[in-house]
Write a protein that holds these residues in place. Structure first.
Motif, PDB file in Angstrom:
ATOM      1  N   VAL A  88       0.412  -1.738  -0.103  1.00 16.56           N
ATOM      2  CA  VAL A  88      -0.055  -0.685   0.026  1.00 16.56           C
ATOM      3  C   VAL A  88       1.045   1.146   0.333  1.00 16.56           C
ATOM      4  CG1 VAL A  88      -1.631   1.332   0.778  1.00 16.56           C
ATOM      5  CG2 VAL A  88      -2.399  -1.020   1.274  1.00 16.56           C
ATOM      6  N   ASP A  89       1.619   1.484   0.777  1.00 18.16           N
ATOM      7  CA  ASP A  89       3.092   2.362   0.971  1.00 18.16           C
ATOM      8  C   ASP A  89       3.237   2.527  -1.059  1.00 18.16           C
ATOM      9  OD1 ASP A  89       2.154   2.757   3.662  1.00 18.16           O
ATOM     10  OD2 ASP A  89       3.834   1.771   4.458  1.00 18.16           O
ATOM     11  N   VAL A  90       3.627   1.528  -0.515  1.00 19.05           N
ATOM     12  CA  VAL A  90       4.441   1.777  -2.568  1.00 19.05           C
ATOM     13  C   VAL A  90       3.685   2.364  -3.840  1.00 19.05           C
ATOM     14  CG1 VAL A  90       5.255   0.959  -4.524  1.00 19.05           C
ATOM     15  CG2 VAL A  90       6.159  -0.269  -2.285  1.00 19.05           C
ATOM     16  N   TRP A  91       2.521   1.561  -3.410  1.00 14.49           N
ATOM     17  CA  TRP A  91       1.453   1.982  -4.057  1.00 14.49           C
ATOM     18  C   TRP A  91       0.982   4.018  -4.122  1.00 14.49           C
ATOM     19  CZ3 TRP A  91      -3.177  -1.332  -6.419  1.00 14.49           C
ATOM     20  CH2 TRP A  91      -3.122  -2.534  -6.940  1.00 14.49           C
ATOM     21  N   MET A  92       1.032   4.021  -2.768  1.00 16.48           N
ATOM     22  CA  MET A  92       0.255   5.898  -2.556  1.00 16.48           C
ATOM     23  C   MET A  92       1.661   7.097  -2.733  1.00 16.48           C
ATOM     24  SD  MET A  92      -2.107   7.030  -0.739  1.00 16.48           S
ATOM     25  CE  MET A  92      -1.851   8.379  -2.284  1.00 16.48           C
ATOM     26  N   GLU A  93       2.443   5.673  -3.060  1.00 15.48           N
ATOM     27  CA  GLU A  93       3.934   6.793  -3.295  1.00 15.48           C
ATOM     28  C   GLU A  93       3.956   7.054  -5.138  1.00 15.48           C
ATOM     29  OE1 GLU A  93       7.044   9.443  -2.493  1.00 15.48           O
ATOM     30  OE2 GLU A  93       6.322   8.155  -0.903  1.00 15.48           O
ATOM     31  N   LEU A 112      -9.016  -3.117   3.516  1.00 15.68           N
ATOM     32  CA  LEU A 112      -7.955  -3.807   4.091  1.00 15.68           C
ATOM     33  C   LEU A 112      -8.236  -3.752   5.654  1.00 15.68           C
ATOM     34  CD1 LEU A 112      -5.413  -2.115   2.016  1.00 15.68           C
ATOM     35  CD2 LEU A 112      -6.393  -4.297   1.528  1.00 15.68           C
ATOM     36  N   PRO A 113      -8.251  -4.662   6.678  1.00 15.58           N
ATOM     37  CA  PRO A 113      -7.789  -4.814   8.208  1.00 15.58           C
ATOM     38  C   PRO A 113      -6.935  -3.599   8.706  1.00 15.58           C
ATOM     39  CG  PRO A 113      -6.472  -6.354   6.934  1.00 15.58           C
ATOM     40  CD  PRO A 113      -6.874  -5.863   5.916  1.00 15.58           C
ATOM     41  N   ALA A 117      -5.146   2.512  10.363  1.00 14.90           N
ATOM     42  CA  ALA A 117      -4.256   2.942  10.903  1.00 14.90           C
ATOM     43  C   ALA A 117      -4.025   4.015   9.694  1.00 14.90           C
ATOM     44  CB  ALA A 117      -3.538   1.746  11.148  1.00 14.90           C
ATOM     45  N   ILE A 118      -3.642   3.092   8.293  1.00 15.23           N
ATOM     46  CA  ILE A 118      -2.831   3.760   6.732  1.00 15.23           C
ATOM     47  C   ILE A 118      -3.877   5.232   7.353  1.00 15.23           C
ATOM     48  CG2 ILE A 118      -2.362   1.978   6.427  1.00 15.23           C
ATOM     49  CD1 ILE A 118      -4.135   2.447   4.642  1.00 15.23           C
ATOM     50  N   ALA A 119      -5.196   5.118   7.438  1.00 16.23           N
ATOM     51  CA  ALA A 119      -5.869   6.469   6.903  1.00 16.23           C
ATOM     52  C   ALA A 119      -5.418   7.794   8.260  1.00 16.23           C
ATOM     53  CB  ALA A 119      -7.167   6.469   6.866  1.00 16.23           C
ATOM     54  N   TYR A 120      -5.466   6.860   9.524  1.00 18.14           N
ATOM     55  CA  TYR A 120      -4.973   8.534  10.347  1.00 18.14           C
ATOM     56  C   TYR A 120      -3.280   9.120  10.285  1.00 18.14           C
ATOM     57  CZ  TYR A 120      -9.340   7.337  12.592  1.00 18.14           C
ATOM     58  OH  TYR A 120     -10.772   7.157  13.351  1.00 18.14           O
ATOM     59  N   GLU A 121      -2.765   7.791   9.846  1.00 15.98           N
ATOM     60  CA  GLU A 121      -0.855   8.182   9.264  1.00 15.98           C
ATOM     61  C   GLU A 121      -1.268   9.683   7.969  1.00 15.98           C
ATOM     62  OE1 GLU A 121       2.472   6.534   7.507  1.00 15.98           O
ATOM     63  OE2 GLU A 121       1.180   5.063   8.667  1.00 15.98           O
ATOM     64  N   TRP A 122      -2.002   8.682   6.980  1.00 10.02           N
ATOM     65  CA  TRP A 122      -2.151   9.718   6.174  1.00 10.02           C
ATOM     66  C   TRP A 122      -2.281  11.282   6.656  1.00 10.02           C
ATOM     67  CZ3 TRP A 122      -3.498   5.368   1.878  1.00 10.02           C
ATOM     68  CH2 TRP A 122      -2.597   4.661   1.753  1.00 10.02           C
ATOM     69  N   TYR A 135      -9.083  10.268   4.186  1.00 12.34           N
ATOM     70  CA  TYR A 135     -10.689  11.049   4.220  1.00 12.34           C
ATOM     71  C   TYR A 135     -11.381  10.504   3.390  1.00 12.34           C
ATOM     72  CZ  TYR A 135      -8.588  15.170   6.350  1.00 12.34           C
ATOM     73  OH  TYR A 135      -7.745  15.727   7.677  1.00 12.34           O
ATOM     74  N   HIS A 136     -10.748   9.803   2.307  1.00  9.49           N
ATOM     75  CA  HIS A 136     -11.836   9.198   1.690  1.00  9.49           C
ATOM     76  C   HIS A 136     -11.716   7.937   2.183  1.00  9.49           C
ATOM     77  CE1 HIS A 136     -12.793  11.284  -2.116  1.00  9.49           C
ATOM     78  NE2 HIS A 136     -11.992  11.755  -2.267  1.00  9.49           N
ATOM     79  N   ILE A 137     -11.360   7.229   2.640  1.00 11.60           N
ATOM     80  CA  ILE A 137     -11.032   5.926   3.193  1.00 11.60           C
ATOM     81  C   ILE A 137     -12.263   5.929   4.715  1.00 11.60           C
ATOM     82  CG2 ILE A 137     -10.065   4.356   4.337  1.00 11.60           C
ATOM     83  CD1 ILE A 137      -6.854   5.175   3.244  1.00 11.60           C
TER      84      ILE A 137
END
Length: 208
Positions: A88-93, A112-113, A117-122, A135-137
């Motif tokens: 996910v990190d790679v795709w987001m990059e 995704l489970p 976590a990724i939403a609050y990080e981003w 915000y979309h997630i």
């Protein structure tokens, strides 16, 4: 049919579905981040995806193509159980357009489970596309009845209220939509949102 043959067949099929007018309009509106953009509507790509295998290798191959339609299909075909946080990190990059950020959140990331976590990080990132995706997630999770814990509520209200005055219209819109969905979780959440919004200083976003 192996992955290379599948990829070739998919790319050839784009020619039959291409929409020159839509493709030209997208380029004029800033949709020229790709080597190729056939202008195929997302609902047509969804029909294609329904006929294709949800295969990890095919999704990876599609994502690597600098073609709008390939990247959208990749988010539709990637098996969710194979999507690691590292990937996910790679795709987001490698995401360079608002459209891909939004469809990835809708088609894949929200399921995704580790989505919260990724939403609050981003959400706390200074990167526009990461914020929009976050915000979309969260909006999708709220629409599905997923309630945040106390820490999540505090983080959301803190970050989103700031985002409402961001210089980026895309960030402002995504944050506002997320907060609307948060309020729709129930009266308790709407009350918390109203109290938070009441503290917001009414200033115009930077650049307006």
């Amino acid at each position: 049919m192996d992955t290379c043959e599948q990829l070739k067949a998919i790319k050839q099929s784009f020619r039959l579905l291409m929409n020159g007018e839509t493709s030209r309009s997208m380029r004029e509106k800033g949709g020229s981040q790709y080597k190729l953009n056939w202008g195929i509507p997302q609902h047509e790509l969804k029909k294609m995806a329904a006929e294709l295998p949800h295969d990890y290798n095919l999704a990876i191959a599609l994502w690597k193509e600098d073609i709008r339609e390939c990247k959208i299909l990749a988010t539709m075909l990637m098996p969710r159980e194979r999507m690691s946080q590292e990937l996910v990190d790679v795709w987001m990059e490698q995401t360079h357009s608002l459209e891909i950020a939004e469809v990835a959140a809708m088609n894949l990331y929200q399921h995704l489970p580790f989505a919260p976590a990724i939403a609050y990080e981003w959400m706390a990132s200074n990167n526009e596309l990461r914020q929009v995706t976050a915000y979309h997630i969260l909006a999708r999770l709220f629409m599905n009845g997923r309630e945040p814990n106390d820490r999540g509520i505090n983080e959301l209200l803190d970050q989103a209220l700031t985002a409402l005055q961001d210089k980026s219209a895309a960030v402002r819109h995504a944050a506002n939509n997320c907060l609307v969905r948060f309020g729709e979780l129930g009266n308790e959440y709407q009350t918390l949102l109203d109290k938070a919004l009441a503290t917001l200083t009414p200033t115009a976003p930077a650049g307006e």
